[in-house]
Scaffold this active site. Structure first.
Site, PDB file in Angstrom:
ATOM      1  N   SER A  72      -2.979   1.175  14.305  1.00 20.10           N
ATOM      2  CA  SER A  72      -2.923   2.231  14.654  1.00 20.10           C
ATOM      3  C   SER A  72      -3.757   2.273  15.570  1.00 20.10           C
ATOM      4  O   SER A  72      -3.942   1.271  16.786  1.00 20.10           O
ATOM      5  CB  SER A  72      -4.306   2.575  14.124  1.00 20.10           C
ATOM      6  OG  SER A  72      -5.512   4.121  14.673  1.00 20.10           O
ATOM      7  N   GLY A 129       0.079   8.311   0.889  1.00 22.48           N
ATOM      8  CA  GLY A 129       0.475   8.340   1.843  1.00 22.48           C
ATOM      9  C   GLY A 129       1.026   8.262   2.895  1.00 22.48           C
ATOM     10  O   GLY A 129       2.212   8.275   2.498  1.00 22.48           O
ATOM     11  N   ILE A 130       1.279   6.908   3.957  1.00 22.16           N
ATOM     12  CA  ILE A 130       1.942   6.847   5.232  1.00 22.16           C
ATOM     13  C   ILE A 130       2.935   5.334   3.893  1.00 22.16           C
ATOM     14  O   ILE A 130       4.426   5.219   4.445  1.00 22.16           O
ATOM     15  CB  ILE A 130       1.276   6.046   6.291  1.00 22.16           C
ATOM     16  CG1 ILE A 130       0.779   7.975   6.602  1.00 22.16           C
ATOM     17  CG2 ILE A 130       2.555   5.559   6.637  1.00 22.16           C
ATOM     18  CD1 ILE A 130      -0.333   6.553   8.120  1.00 22.16           C
ATOM     19  N   GLY A 131       3.105   4.941   3.229  1.00 21.00           N
ATOM     20  CA  GLY A 131       3.088   3.709   2.971  1.00 21.00           C
ATOM     21  C   GLY A 131       4.188   4.484   1.840  1.00 21.00           C
ATOM     22  O   GLY A 131       5.280   3.949   1.744  1.00 21.00           O
ATOM     23  N   GLY A 137       0.679  -0.659  -0.193  1.00 25.68           N
ATOM     24  CA  GLY A 137      -0.608   0.032  -0.160  1.00 25.68           C
ATOM     25  C   GLY A 137       0.730   1.122   0.457  1.00 25.68           C
ATOM     26  O   GLY A 137       0.571   2.399   0.586  1.00 25.68           O
ATOM     27  N   SER A 138       2.192   1.253  -1.145  1.00 24.58           N
ATOM     28  CA  SER A 138       2.750   2.398  -1.028  1.00 24.58           C
ATOM     29  C   SER A 138       2.784   3.583  -2.100  1.00 24.58           C
ATOM     30  O   SER A 138       3.363   4.013  -2.291  1.00 24.58           O
ATOM     31  CB  SER A 138       3.977   1.772  -0.476  1.00 24.58           C
ATOM     32  OG  SER A 138       4.706   0.418  -1.570  1.00 24.58           O
ATOM     33  N   THR A 139       1.728   3.561  -2.562  1.00 28.40           N
ATOM     34  CA  THR A 139       1.195   4.112  -3.751  1.00 28.40           C
ATOM     35  C   THR A 139       1.518   5.864  -3.400  1.00 28.40           C
ATOM     36  O   THR A 139       1.536   6.403  -4.095  1.00 28.40           O
ATOM     37  CB  THR A 139       0.925   3.572  -5.056  1.00 28.40           C
ATOM     38  OG1 THR A 139      -0.335   3.859  -4.416  1.00 28.40           O
ATOM     39  CG2 THR A 139       1.124   2.658  -5.999  1.00 28.40           C
ATOM     40  N   TYR A 168     -13.142  -0.833  11.577  1.00 24.02           N
ATOM     41  CA  TYR A 168     -11.564  -0.613  11.346  1.00 24.02           C
ATOM     42  C   TYR A 168     -10.354  -0.451  12.382  1.00 24.02           C
ATOM     43  O   TYR A 168      -9.951  -1.319  12.506  1.00 24.02           O
ATOM     44  CB  TYR A 168     -11.609   0.254  10.833  1.00 24.02           C
ATOM     45  CG  TYR A 168     -10.594   1.344  11.527  1.00 24.02           C
ATOM     46  CD1 TYR A 168      -9.280   0.984   9.950  1.00 24.02           C
ATOM     47  CD2 TYR A 168     -10.048   2.140  12.233  1.00 24.02           C
ATOM     48  CE1 TYR A 168      -8.181   1.463  10.128  1.00 24.02           C
ATOM     49  CE2 TYR A 168      -8.191   2.940  11.716  1.00 24.02           C
ATOM     50  CZ  TYR A 168      -7.691   2.244  10.852  1.00 24.02           C
ATOM     51  OH  TYR A 168      -6.278   3.055  11.007  1.00 24.02           O
TER      52      TYR A 168
END
Length: 265
Positions: A141, A18-20, A14-16, A154
């Site tokens: 989180s 944001g945090i990733g 999930g690194s495209t 979540y």
């Protein structure tokens, strides 16, 4: 402090953005060869090009796959059978009242947020153990502990990640492989910016700092910093636990929550 990751191969799911993406950028800056992951090749290749342009790092590669499915993980493993660092960052969130969350949403959140990390860790950890060095990090989180009433499903998945990470850390004990969780608080990523704008009911989205401070005051009033964390602040903690310097840190749940959680343990 030894933060050098030269020669290490990392995958950040999930690194495209944001945090990733921030984590991938920080690991690349420490010398790691970094795989960018997302569901579509177009977004992944765009993120790879962006990261190369920002850092000058040549050792950035595409790892497109939908890791929320067993088939997607299998496809990823065929192209990337061995890594030294796994950052399980893929995740989704959505505010929805508890009584309006259908079974399908509970299952979808569990598949994306939990099973992606379970499958990848199960696949990659044995090789790390065999080589005597490895790092696995679950991006959980503060919602794992402070369950948000606006999105209980979540929070459930983030609590599950803590359990998986601790259990895996004990499974690979004394092997040179460490497993940790990192617990960000509200962080100014693209997704959170959109979420805050909706929560602000039409407030000026250009002033994200003001919206963030208002969100913190109204929804996370125990924050000690009184603002959203930055993506790079979270990435710094992740980079530490991925580094040789963190060799004695395993089985931990490390907070980057701005003090939102009031407990001292």
């Amino acid at each position: 402090m030894d933060m050098d990751l030269t020669g290490r191969r990392a995958l950040v799911t999930g690194s495209t953005g944001g945090i990733g993406f921030g984590i991938a950028r920080t690991l690349a800056g420490l010398g790691a060869s970094v795989g960018i992951n997302g569901r579509t090749r177009e977004r992944v290749e765009a993120a790879v090009a962006k990261l190369r342009a920002e850092t000058g790092a040549g050792e950035v590669f595409a790892a497109a796959a939908d890791v929320s499915t067993a088939e997607g993980v299998d496809a990823l493993l065929k192209g990337l059978p061995t890594i030294d660092i796994l950052v399980n960052n893929t995740g989704i969130f959505e505010p929805k009242p508890f009584f309006e969350i259908p079974d399908a949403d509970w299952q979808r959140f569990f598949d994306v947020n939990v099973m992606s990390g379970v499958r990848l860790s199960r696949a990659y950890a044995p090789g790390m153990v065999e080589r005597g060095w490895g790092r696995i990090v679950f991006i959980a989180s503060e919602s794992a502990i402070n369950i948000p009433v606006e999105m209980v499903h979540y929070g459930m998945t983030k609590t599950a990640q803590l359990a998986v990470a601790r259990g895996l850390a004990e499974t690979v004990a004394r092997t040179g492989v460490t497993v940790n969780s990192v617990l960000p608080g509200p962080t100014l990523s693209e997704g959170v910016a959109a979420f805050m704008t909706r929560m602000a009911e039409g407030a000026d989205s250009a002033d994200l700092d003001a919206i963030g401070r208002r969100f913190i005051a109204e929804h996370r009033p125990t924050s000690l910093i009184g603002r959203l964390a930055g993506v790079d602040e979270v990435a710094s903690m992740v980079a530490y636990v991925c580094s040789p310097a963190a060799s004695a840190t395993s089985g931990a749940a490390l907070r980057v929550d701005g003090g939102v959680l009031r407990g001292i343990a």
